[in-house]
Motif scaffolding. Structure first.
Motif, PDB file in Angstrom:
ATOM      1  N   GLU A 151       0.847  -1.189   0.000  1.00 39.83           N
ATOM      2  CA  GLU A 151       0.000   0.000   0.000  1.00 39.83           C
ATOM      3  C   GLU A 151       0.883   1.239   0.000  1.00 39.83           C
ATOM      4  OE1 GLU A 151      -2.711  -0.101   3.235  1.00 39.83           O
ATOM      5  OE2 GLU A 151      -3.780  -1.886   2.519  1.00 39.83           O
ATOM      6  N   ARG A 152       0.598   2.162  -0.917  1.00 39.30           N
ATOM      7  CA  ARG A 152       1.420   3.370  -1.057  1.00 39.30           C
ATOM      8  C   ARG A 152       0.512   4.601  -1.152  1.00 39.30           C
ATOM      9  NH1 ARG A 152       3.653   3.670  -5.708  1.00 39.30           N
ATOM     10  NH2 ARG A 152       5.522   4.836  -5.138  1.00 39.30           N
ATOM     11  N   PRO A 153      -0.209   4.958  -0.077  1.00 37.26           N
ATOM     12  CA  PRO A 153      -1.078   6.137  -0.140  1.00 37.26           C
ATOM     13  C   PRO A 153      -0.258   7.419  -0.250  1.00 37.26           C
ATOM     14  CG  PRO A 153      -0.927   5.341   2.112  1.00 37.26           C
ATOM     15  CD  PRO A 153      -0.222   4.327   1.257  1.00 37.26           C
ATOM     16  N   ALA A 154      -0.750   8.376  -1.029  1.00 41.73           N
ATOM     17  CA  ALA A 154      -0.031   9.634  -1.229  1.00 41.73           C
ATOM     18  C   ALA A 154       0.020  10.436   0.068  1.00 41.73           C
ATOM     19  CB  ALA A 154      -0.710  10.462  -2.318  1.00 41.73           C
ATOM     20  N   GLY A 155       1.177  10.984   0.346  1.00 41.57           N
ATOM     21  CA  GLY A 155       1.333  11.890   1.475  1.00 41.57           C
ATOM     22  C   GLY A 155       1.225  13.331   1.028  1.00 41.57           C
ATOM     23  N   GLU A 177      -6.791  11.675  -1.924  1.00 44.74           N
ATOM     24  CA  GLU A 177      -7.411  10.346  -1.997  1.00 44.74           C
ATOM     25  C   GLU A 177      -6.850   9.646  -3.224  1.00 44.74           C
ATOM     26  OE1 GLU A 177      -9.278   8.919   0.181  1.00 44.74           O
ATOM     27  OE2 GLU A 177      -9.472  10.640   1.521  1.00 44.74           O
ATOM     28  N   ALA A 178      -5.564   9.370  -3.193  1.00 48.21           N
ATOM     29  CA  ALA A 178      -4.885   8.779  -4.346  1.00 48.21           C
ATOM     30  C   ALA A 178      -3.667   8.023  -3.855  1.00 48.21           C
ATOM     31  CB  ALA A 178      -4.465   9.878  -5.336  1.00 48.21           C
ATOM     32  N   ASP A 179      -3.064   7.246  -4.764  1.00 49.13           N
ATOM     33  CA  ASP A 179      -1.840   6.555  -4.385  1.00 49.13           C
ATOM     34  C   ASP A 179      -0.635   7.409  -4.744  1.00 49.13           C
ATOM     35  OD1 ASP A 179      -1.454   6.320  -7.124  1.00 49.13           O
ATOM     36  OD2 ASP A 179      -1.788   4.160  -7.183  1.00 49.13           O
ATOM     37  N   ALA A 180       0.547   6.935  -4.363  1.00 47.04           N
ATOM     38  CA  ALA A 180       1.768   7.721  -4.558  1.00 47.04           C
ATOM     39  C   ALA A 180       2.071   7.948  -6.032  1.00 47.04           C
ATOM     40  CB  ALA A 180       2.941   7.029  -3.877  1.00 47.04           C
ATOM     41  N   ASP A 181       1.700   7.016  -6.903  1.00 40.57           N
ATOM     42  CA  ASP A 181       1.970   7.202  -8.329  1.00 40.57           C
ATOM     43  C   ASP A 181       1.187   8.392  -8.877  1.00 40.57           C
ATOM     44  OD1 ASP A 181       3.702   5.075  -8.364  1.00 40.57           O
ATOM     45  OD2 ASP A 181       2.224   3.633  -9.084  1.00 40.57           O
TER      46      ASP A 181
END
Length: 516
Positions: A151-155, A177-181
């Motif tokens: 899991e890589r939630p965006a910071g 509300e997105a991932d790191a990519d």
């Protein structure tokens, strides 16, 4: 560069041997090494530091590879990262650490003393080095897995305003509300908007990364597969040598650095190899028109100016736009909205001065723990930091001053920025700051503090020359009532002047006094 390969982790997987970062001491990482170290740190932040989504990490670090790995790890951990100016005192650091409710603090060796004193055992502290009151940074990485977290939630960055006129305030946005990519792709817009995508081939970080103006293009460079070169400390000679040695294609600078480059002997400037530069991004402080004209004559049409702040959107003045409209800070970026309001809250027509309000996209910004400041700064869904200006018929913004800096001289509004710009055109003036001083007759008058360079004049003769110079460029009401020669002005490394520290009581003026 393909659309599919945006984000440092894609480069780490596709081209692991590609050079990623070289620091000021010659240490370097490839993208493969960078990706593995960021992943280890991500696991460490969760397993060792116990961080969860929405927590806050405070960072008190100088420009280093580990500062960048901490940033990238935070941005794929769903946490807030608060970068703190490592020049601050223990008391100032403690205020920010407490205000942002940091769950963990990470610092460099050079800032370990004041950071440890600030934390005082209240929050877990990790140091890139050694300190008896801290755990080593390597405790977060040694023995950790190097694989990509499931899991890589965006910071998000939570940036604190500079505090030049008071206590700094945290500028906080909701976590994406997105991932790191997806978060990585948001950085690509900077280079696309400015039309300077080729500048990230070799990007030089020539000022502290704790400032978002330096961190943003640095992050964009890594997400686009460029090579990042770090400086830790800056001199004009060091900058020119670094540009030539690495073939630097892009960098971010502030007007103070321009001043210092232009003070170099003409022979040194003529011998400097700056031909690799494709874009020099500059902002953070007003740039006097004559200074920019001289830099354009030297570097060529590669200066890209922006106006913005931590809180609001961005305007852009590309080289050809500035040359066509000297003095502008550009038009709003495609994701920014700009309006000028009068004191009653009415939007004014083009050519009329007012307070500058902006917004970036649908951004909802708040000052952390200060809803009253947030409320006063908002109008019509936009936010202001108190700057004054006007837009021309084509929508280009021209700044005229800052409402908090306003000096009212016998009922006439006077803006220090205009006086400072005039002072800086004197051949022996290296830096200048203007503030208000009380006057029994006029209420307030402008007082100037000037850092001079060696030349044919000094003392009373130099002050008289500067006063005459101002009289030829400014209305009498704008000319400094007093002028102090000082050895230096209180600026942060990004060129912002701490006006709260600039007064006749606080600054040690030259022994030969001041001109009236």
């Amino acid at each position: 560069m393909s659309e599919e390969r945006i984000g440092f982790r894609w480069w780490a997987e596709a081209e692991p041997d590609r050079p990623a970062i070289v620091d000021a001491w010659g240490a370097s990482l490839t993208y493969g090494e960078l990706g593995a170290e960021v992943n280890r740190l991500t696991h460490g932040l969760r397993d060792v530091a116990g961080l969860h989504r929405g927590d806050t990490v405070a960072c008190v670090m100088s420009n280093s590879i580990r500062m960048l790995t901490l940033y990238l790890a935070a941005m794929q951990s769903g946490v807030y990262l608060v970068n703190i100016n490592y020049h601050l005192t223990a008391e100032e650091i403690a205020y920010i650490v407490d205000d942002c409710a940091a769950a963990v603090v990470v610092c460099s060796q050079k800032s370990a003393g004041q950071t440890a004193a600030a934390v005082a055992g209240r929050v877990p502290l990790f140091v890139d080095g050694a300190h008896p009151a801290a755990r080593p940074f390597t405790d977060l990485t040694d023995g950790r897995r190097a694989d990509l977290p499931a899991e890589r939630p965006a910071g998000s960055l939570m940036l604190y305003t500079s505090g030049t006129t008071g206590r700094p305030k945290g500028v906080k946005r909701p976590l994406p509300e997105a991932d790191a990519d997806a978060g990585a792709r948001t950085y690509k817009w900077l280079f696309d908007e400015y039309g300077m995508a080729d500048a990230c081939a070799v990007w030089l970080v020539s000022a502290p990364l704790y400032h978002s103006a330096n961190l943003t293009p640095a992050a964009g460079t890594l997400h686009l597969g460029g090579r990042l070169v770090l400086m830790d400390g800056w001199t004009a000679e060091m900058f020119l040598e670094t540009v030539a040695r690495h073939g630097v294609t892009g960098t971010h600078m502030v007007p103070t650095q321009f001043h210092r480059l232009l003070r170099l002997p003409e022979a040194v400037r003529e011998a400097a190899d700056v031909g690799s530069l494709r874009a020099v991004l500059h902002g953070a402080a007003p740039c006097p028109r004559p200074v920019k004209e001289r830099m354009l004559a030297w570097f060529g049409p590669v200066l890209y100016e922006y106006y913005g702040s931590t809180e609001v959107g961005t305007t852009i003045a590309r080289p050809h736009e500035w040359l066509a409209r000297p003095g502008t800070v550009g038009r709003p970026a495609s994701i920014s909205t700009l309006k000028i309001f009068d004191p009653e809250g009415n939007e004014v027509p083009s050519g009329v001065e007012g307070t500058v309000y902006m917004r970036q996209g649908a951004d909802v910004v708040e000052y952390h723990n200060d809803p009253e400041k947030t409320r006063h700064a908002r109008r019509d869904g936009l936010l202001t930091v108190g700057d004054l200006g006007y837009v021309d018929a084509d929508g280009y913004l021209f700044l005229t001053g800052r409402s908090s800096d306003l000096i009212i001289v016998g009922g006439v509004n006077v803006y220090p920025a205009e006086i400072e710009a005039a002072l800086l055109t004197h051949p022996q003036v290296a830096d200048a700051g203007v503030v208000a001083a009380a006057d029994p007759d006029l209420g307030e008058v402008p007082v100037a503090f000037v850092e001079a360079v060696p030349g044919p004049l000094d003392g009373a003769e130099l002050r008289a020359s500067i006063a005459a110079h101002c009289a030829g460029k400014l209305a009498r009401v704008k000319c400094p009532a007093r002028l102090h020669l000082v050895t230096g002005l209180p600026r942060d490394p990004n060129g912002k002047l701490y006006k709260a520290r600039l007064s006749e009581d606080a600054v040690a003026v030259a022994a030969d006094g001041a001109s009236a």
